[in-house]
Motif scaffolding. Structure first.
Motif, PDB file in Angstrom:
ATOM      1  N   ILE A   1      -9.556  13.270  -6.845  1.00 24.43           N
ATOM      2  CA  ILE A   1      -9.078  14.672  -7.099  1.00 24.43           C
ATOM      3  C   ILE A   1      -7.546  14.883  -7.238  1.00 24.43           C
ATOM      4  O   ILE A   1      -7.006  15.396  -8.512  1.00 24.43           O
ATOM      5  CB  ILE A   1      -9.155  15.522  -5.609  1.00 24.43           C
ATOM      6  CG1 ILE A   1     -10.639  15.836  -5.513  1.00 24.43           C
ATOM      7  CG2 ILE A   1      -8.461  16.898  -5.804  1.00 24.43           C
ATOM      8  CD1 ILE A   1     -10.843  16.336  -4.066  1.00 24.43           C
ATOM      9  N   PHE A   2      -6.549  13.838  -6.917  1.00 23.05           N
ATOM     10  CA  PHE A   2      -5.234  14.030  -7.103  1.00 23.05           C
ATOM     11  C   PHE A   2      -5.149  13.345  -8.492  1.00 23.05           C
ATOM     12  O   PHE A   2      -4.295  14.135  -9.183  1.00 23.05           O
ATOM     13  CB  PHE A   2      -4.596  12.846  -6.162  1.00 23.05           C
ATOM     14  CG  PHE A   2      -3.063  12.879  -6.470  1.00 23.05           C
ATOM     15  CD1 PHE A   2      -2.337  13.999  -5.770  1.00 23.05           C
ATOM     16  CD2 PHE A   2      -2.698  11.801  -7.287  1.00 23.05           C
ATOM     17  CE1 PHE A   2      -0.919  13.895  -6.428  1.00 23.05           C
ATOM     18  CE2 PHE A   2      -1.019  11.888  -7.637  1.00 23.05           C
ATOM     19  CZ  PHE A   2      -0.298  12.970  -7.374  1.00 23.05           C
ATOM     20  N   SER A   3      -5.824  12.448  -8.920  1.00 23.76           N
ATOM     21  CA  SER A   3      -5.752  11.884 -10.323  1.00 23.76           C
ATOM     22  C   SER A   3      -5.879  12.757 -11.469  1.00 23.76           C
ATOM     23  O   SER A   3      -5.324  13.071 -12.467  1.00 23.76           O
ATOM     24  CB  SER A   3      -6.282  10.566 -10.407  1.00 23.76           C
ATOM     25  OG  SER A   3      -5.857   9.453  -9.536  1.00 23.76           O
ATOM     26  N   LEU A   4      -7.048  13.472 -11.119  1.00 24.61           N
ATOM     27  CA  LEU A   4      -7.534  14.522 -12.153  1.00 24.61           C
ATOM     28  C   LEU A   4      -6.645  15.842 -12.184  1.00 24.61           C
ATOM     29  O   LEU A   4      -6.426  16.396 -13.242  1.00 24.61           O
ATOM     30  CB  LEU A   4      -9.021  15.248 -11.720  1.00 24.61           C
ATOM     31  CG  LEU A   4     -10.219  14.094 -12.033  1.00 24.61           C
ATOM     32  CD1 LEU A   4     -11.413  14.704 -11.266  1.00 24.61           C
ATOM     33  CD2 LEU A   4     -10.409  13.816 -13.516  1.00 24.61           C
ATOM     34  N   SER A   5      -6.182  16.184 -10.992  1.00 27.63           N
ATOM     35  CA  SER A   5      -5.095  17.154 -10.988  1.00 27.63           C
ATOM     36  C   SER A   5      -3.905  16.946 -11.654  1.00 27.63           C
ATOM     37  O   SER A   5      -3.296  17.404 -12.403  1.00 27.63           O
ATOM     38  CB  SER A   5      -4.969  17.527  -9.657  1.00 27.63           C
ATOM     39  OG  SER A   5      -6.056  17.953  -8.786  1.00 27.63           O
ATOM     40  N   PHE A   6      -3.455  15.630 -11.481  1.00 31.72           N
ATOM     41  CA  PHE A   6      -2.226  15.055 -12.246  1.00 31.72           C
ATOM     42  C   PHE A   6      -2.231  15.024 -13.731  1.00 31.72           C
ATOM     43  O   PHE A   6      -1.355  15.346 -14.673  1.00 31.72           O
ATOM     44  CB  PHE A   6      -1.641  13.772 -11.471  1.00 31.72           C
ATOM     45  CG  PHE A   6      -0.346  13.223 -12.353  1.00 31.72           C
ATOM     46  CD1 PHE A   6       0.547  13.965 -12.344  1.00 31.72           C
ATOM     47  CD2 PHE A   6      -0.706  12.096 -12.891  1.00 31.72           C
ATOM     48  CE1 PHE A   6       1.663  13.480 -12.950  1.00 31.72           C
ATOM     49  CE2 PHE A   6       0.492  11.500 -13.435  1.00 31.72           C
ATOM     50  CZ  PHE A   6       1.753  12.097 -13.643  1.00 31.72           C
TER      51      PHE A   6
ATOM     52  N   TYR B   1      -1.215  14.834  -2.245  1.00 31.98           N
ATOM     53  CA  TYR B   1      -2.640  15.561  -2.012  1.00 31.98           C
ATOM     54  C   TYR B   1      -3.175  14.878  -0.610  1.00 31.98           C
ATOM     55  O   TYR B   1      -3.442  13.750  -0.745  1.00 31.98           O
ATOM     56  CB  TYR B   1      -3.767  15.469  -2.824  1.00 31.98           C
ATOM     57  CG  TYR B   1      -4.881  16.297  -2.575  1.00 31.98           C
ATOM     58  CD1 TYR B   1      -4.987  17.662  -2.794  1.00 31.98           C
ATOM     59  CD2 TYR B   1      -6.009  15.655  -2.446  1.00 31.98           C
ATOM     60  CE1 TYR B   1      -6.113  18.136  -2.441  1.00 31.98           C
ATOM     61  CE2 TYR B   1      -7.220  16.340  -1.914  1.00 31.98           C
ATOM     62  CZ  TYR B   1      -7.393  17.562  -2.210  1.00 31.98           C
ATOM     63  OH  TYR B   1      -8.514  18.028  -1.935  1.00 31.98           O
ATOM     64  N   SER B   2      -3.415  15.672   0.466  1.00 34.14           N
ATOM     65  CA  SER B   2      -4.047  15.113   1.690  1.00 34.14           C
ATOM     66  C   SER B   2      -4.727  16.456   2.613  1.00 34.14           C
ATOM     67  O   SER B   2      -4.228  17.429   2.548  1.00 34.14           O
ATOM     68  CB  SER B   2      -2.965  14.626   2.411  1.00 34.14           C
ATOM     69  OG  SER B   2      -3.506  13.725   3.750  1.00 34.14           O
ATOM     70  N   ASP B   3      -5.897  15.872   3.055  1.00 37.15           N
ATOM     71  CA  ASP B   3      -6.574  16.967   3.710  1.00 37.15           C
ATOM     72  C   ASP B   3      -6.864  18.183   3.043  1.00 37.15           C
ATOM     73  O   ASP B   3      -6.737  19.346   3.605  1.00 37.15           O
ATOM     74  CB  ASP B   3      -5.961  17.189   5.236  1.00 37.15           C
ATOM     75  CG  ASP B   3      -5.371  16.069   6.085  1.00 37.15           C
ATOM     76  OD1 ASP B   3      -6.439  15.223   6.178  1.00 37.15           O
ATOM     77  OD2 ASP B   3      -4.602  15.792   6.865  1.00 37.15           O
ATOM     78  N   ALA B   4      -7.276  17.941   1.828  1.00 32.09           N
ATOM     79  CA  ALA B   4      -7.658  18.937   0.828  1.00 32.09           C
ATOM     80  C   ALA B   4      -6.497  20.020   0.474  1.00 32.09           C
ATOM     81  O   ALA B   4      -6.619  21.268   0.321  1.00 32.09           O
ATOM     82  CB  ALA B   4      -8.925  19.786   1.595  1.00 32.09           C
ATOM     83  N   LYS B   5      -5.255  19.583   0.750  1.00 34.55           N
ATOM     84  CA  LYS B   5      -4.089  20.373   0.540  1.00 34.55           C
ATOM     85  C   LYS B   5      -3.044  19.723  -0.313  1.00 34.55           C
ATOM     86  O   LYS B   5      -2.785  18.457  -0.010  1.00 34.55           O
ATOM     87  CB  LYS B   5      -3.334  20.914   1.771  1.00 34.55           C
ATOM     88  CG  LYS B   5      -4.095  21.983   2.719  1.00 34.55           C
ATOM     89  CD  LYS B   5      -3.343  22.122   3.908  1.00 34.55           C
ATOM     90  CE  LYS B   5      -4.150  23.212   4.913  1.00 34.55           C
ATOM     91  NZ  LYS B   5      -3.527  23.415   6.045  1.00 34.55           N
ATOM     92  N   PHE B   6      -2.649  20.378  -1.322  1.00 33.10           N
ATOM     93  CA  PHE B   6      -1.397  19.704  -1.896  1.00 33.10           C
ATOM     94  C   PHE B   6       0.066  20.189  -1.446  1.00 33.10           C
ATOM     95  O   PHE B   6       0.023  21.048  -0.867  1.00 33.10           O
ATOM     96  CB  PHE B   6      -1.489  20.402  -3.383  1.00 33.10           C
ATOM     97  CG  PHE B   6      -2.475  19.843  -4.353  1.00 33.10           C
ATOM     98  CD1 PHE B   6      -2.411  18.673  -5.042  1.00 33.10           C
ATOM     99  CD2 PHE B   6      -3.603  20.433  -4.559  1.00 33.10           C
ATOM    100  CE1 PHE B   6      -3.309  18.025  -5.789  1.00 33.10           C
ATOM    101  CE2 PHE B   6      -4.980  19.908  -5.356  1.00 33.10           C
ATOM    102  CZ  PHE B   6      -4.537  18.739  -6.093  1.00 33.10           C
ATOM    103  N   SER B   7       0.963  19.200  -1.464  1.00 29.06           N
ATOM    104  CA  SER B   7       2.040  19.518  -1.112  1.00 29.06           C
ATOM    105  C   SER B   7       2.999  19.075  -2.415  1.00 29.06           C
ATOM    106  O   SER B   7       2.740  18.100  -3.105  1.00 29.06           O
ATOM    107  CB  SER B   7       2.587  18.896   0.121  1.00 29.06           C
ATOM    108  OG  SER B   7       2.441  17.509   0.212  1.00 29.06           O
ATOM    109  N   PHE B   8       4.303  19.398  -2.471  1.00 29.79           N
ATOM    110  CA  PHE B   8       5.175  19.041  -3.300  1.00 29.79           C
ATOM    111  C   PHE B   8       6.700  18.967  -2.841  1.00 29.79           C
ATOM    112  O   PHE B   8       7.114  19.867  -2.129  1.00 29.79           O
ATOM    113  CB  PHE B   8       5.339  20.165  -4.570  1.00 29.79           C
ATOM    114  CG  PHE B   8       6.256  19.626  -5.595  1.00 29.79           C
ATOM    115  CD1 PHE B   8       5.693  18.579  -6.589  1.00 29.79           C
ATOM    116  CD2 PHE B   8       7.466  20.191  -5.834  1.00 29.79           C
ATOM    117  CE1 PHE B   8       6.602  18.149  -7.485  1.00 29.79           C
ATOM    118  CE2 PHE B   8       8.268  19.752  -7.040  1.00 29.79           C
ATOM    119  CZ  PHE B   8       7.803  18.876  -7.678  1.00 29.79           C
ATOM    120  N   ASP B   9       7.371  17.886  -2.971  1.00 31.90           N
ATOM    121  CA  ASP B   9       8.558  17.526  -2.358  1.00 31.90           C
ATOM    122  C   ASP B   9       9.544  17.683  -3.897  1.00 31.90           C
ATOM    123  O   ASP B   9       9.724  16.724  -4.262  1.00 31.90           O
ATOM    124  CB  ASP B   9       8.755  16.366  -1.797  1.00 31.90           C
ATOM    125  CG  ASP B   9      10.149  16.036  -1.123  1.00 31.90           C
ATOM    126  OD1 ASP B   9      11.040  16.744  -1.108  1.00 31.90           O
ATOM    127  OD2 ASP B   9      10.257  14.996  -0.482  1.00 31.90           O
TER     128      ASP B   9
END
Length: 239
Positions: free
Chosen positions: A5-10, A185-193
């Motif tokens: 999911i993360f790779s596709l989103s990225f 991306y973790s626990d079905a949630k995206f975060s951004f620092d």
């Protein structure tokens, strides 16, 4: 599944970045923009395989040696499969503007020291110093300062590298690199620092300039590696 999911989103984000800046450089086409985004997504996926499953980890330690090796293998496969000339991705020891490159290398080391003093990393192990000296600079510069710009510019099937600094391409790849460091991306949630994204982005602008100014990946790799090592060595200044 989270890694996929993360790779596709990225990859989707990388393509949106491309679309946002495509019209600043008429050489950029939709087809190569898609190829660029797909490559970055796939690179993220193979880099993260050891974290997704221990079955993909063939090297122990606290750092992702296996993932960086997978990234290098993917890069080799892409270069050979698409017929990209070594010169098109900066795989040459021939250097232009050597004095400027040496000054830039020194400034990158100062940059690493400055970030170390700001963020105060813990005292590094021998493995940490070895990994930072060998792997991120080599694997990540090959991807983001070598192959990704070549794909954006369509330098496949033996096409010759272009002269000059393609600033739009430098900015696209730098923005993607920064987001890659800041997004999670973790626990079905995206975060951004934002801070984790900002400094790699700034370094990538300078690294992109260095890549095309010198005509080679040598100094970007050295600058990335030396800056990383300098960052971690700052922990010893107060020891």
């Amino acid at each position: 599944m989270e890694a996929v999911i993360f790779s596709l989103s990225f990859a989707a984000i990388a393509f949106l970045i491309f679309l946002s800046f495509k019209y600043f450089d008429k050489r950029l086409t939709f087809a190569f923009g898609l190829l660029f985004a797909a490559y970055l997504g796939l690179d993220d996926l193979v880099t993260g395989l050891p974290s997704a499953s221990s079955a993909f980890s063939f090297a122990g330690g606290e750092w992702n040696w296996s993932g960086k090796v997978y990234s290098l293998l993917l890069s080799i496969a892409v270069v050979l499969g698409l017929g990209i000339k070594p010169e098109a991705i900066g795989l040459t020891l021939s250097q232009r503007n050597l004095t400027a490159s040496l000054i830039a290398l020194f400034l990158f080391i100062l940059w690493g020291v400055s970030l170390g003093l700001l963020f105060k990393p813990s005292a590094p192990s021998v493995e940490t110093l070895a990994f930072q000296a060998l792997m991120p600079g080599l694997a990540e510069e090959l991807v983001y300062r070598g192959i990704a710009p070549a794909l954006l510019l369509g330098l496949i099937r033996g096409k010759e590298p272009l002269q000059g600094i393609p600033w739009t391409v430098v900015f696209i790849t730098a923005l993607a690199f920064g987001i890659w460091h800041g997004l999670s991306y973790s626990d079905a949630k995206f975060s951004f620092d934002p801070m984790s994204a900002l400094f790699p982005f700034i370094g990538s602008i300078a690294g992109g300039w260095l890549r095309f100014s010198s005509g080679s990946l040598l100094f970007p790799i050295l600058a990335h590696s030396f800056a990383n090592v300098a960052f971690h060595l700052t922990a010893l200044l107060g020891a």
